[in-house]
Design an enzyme around this catalytic site. Structure first.
Site, PDB file in Angstrom:
ATOM      1  N   CYS A   1       0.840  -1.211   0.000  1.00 53.96           N
ATOM      2  CA  CYS A   1       0.000   0.000   0.000  1.00 53.96           C
ATOM      3  C   CYS A   1       0.873   1.259   0.000  1.00 53.96           C
ATOM      4  O   CYS A   1       1.546   1.544   0.986  1.00 53.96           O
ATOM      5  CB  CYS A   1      -0.902  -0.060   1.227  1.00 53.96           C
ATOM      6  SG  CYS A   1      -1.712   1.474   1.663  1.00 53.96           S
TER       7      CYS A   1
ATOM      8  N   CYS B   1       0.149   3.808   2.716  1.00 57.08           N
ATOM      9  CA  CYS B   1       0.626   3.270   4.005  1.00 57.08           C
ATOM     10  C   CYS B   1       2.106   3.570   4.182  1.00 57.08           C
ATOM     11  O   CYS B   1       2.542   3.939   5.267  1.00 57.08           O
ATOM     12  CB  CYS B   1       0.422   1.756   4.068  1.00 57.08           C
ATOM     13  SG  CYS B   1      -1.295   1.229   3.992  1.00 57.08           S
TER      14      CYS B   1
END
Length: 101
Positions: free
Chosen positions: A31, A34
């Site tokens: 991600c 993230c």
């Protein structure tokens, strides 16, 4: 103190039974947003001794992700006395994360 990796084995002790406010970062290695939040969360963990910071990899801990109804990542959750007091999805700047606490 750096962020603690939280899993189903240490969740109760580190999060539910914590006497400090807990900031949880639900994330995954694939991600991109993230990865943008990781250094901010680590910095907060180093700066704020009054809180506990935990990271939960949703790929490794699907049961915990399910328990928190995580639909998108990153998701940041603030817990006090074992209860969720705030939960937001999406990357946030440091100031916004600190305001959650």
């Amino acid at each position: 103190m750096s962020a603690i990796n939280i899993n189903k084995n240490n969740f109760e002790n580190e999060v539910l039974n914590s006497d400090k406010t807990v900031l949880l970062d639900f994330w995954a290695s694939w991600c991109a947003p993230c990865r943008m939040v990781v250094p901010i969360v680590e910095e907060i963990a180093d700066d704020r001794r009054d809180i506990k910071v935990g990271k939960i990899n949703v790929d490794e801990e699907p049961e915990l992700a399910n328990k928190f109804n995580i639909m998108s990542i990153p998701t940041l959750v603030v817990m006090k006395n074992g209860k969720i007091v705030q939960q937001v999805s999406g990357a946030r700047p440091k100031k916004a994360i600190l305001e959650m606490l």
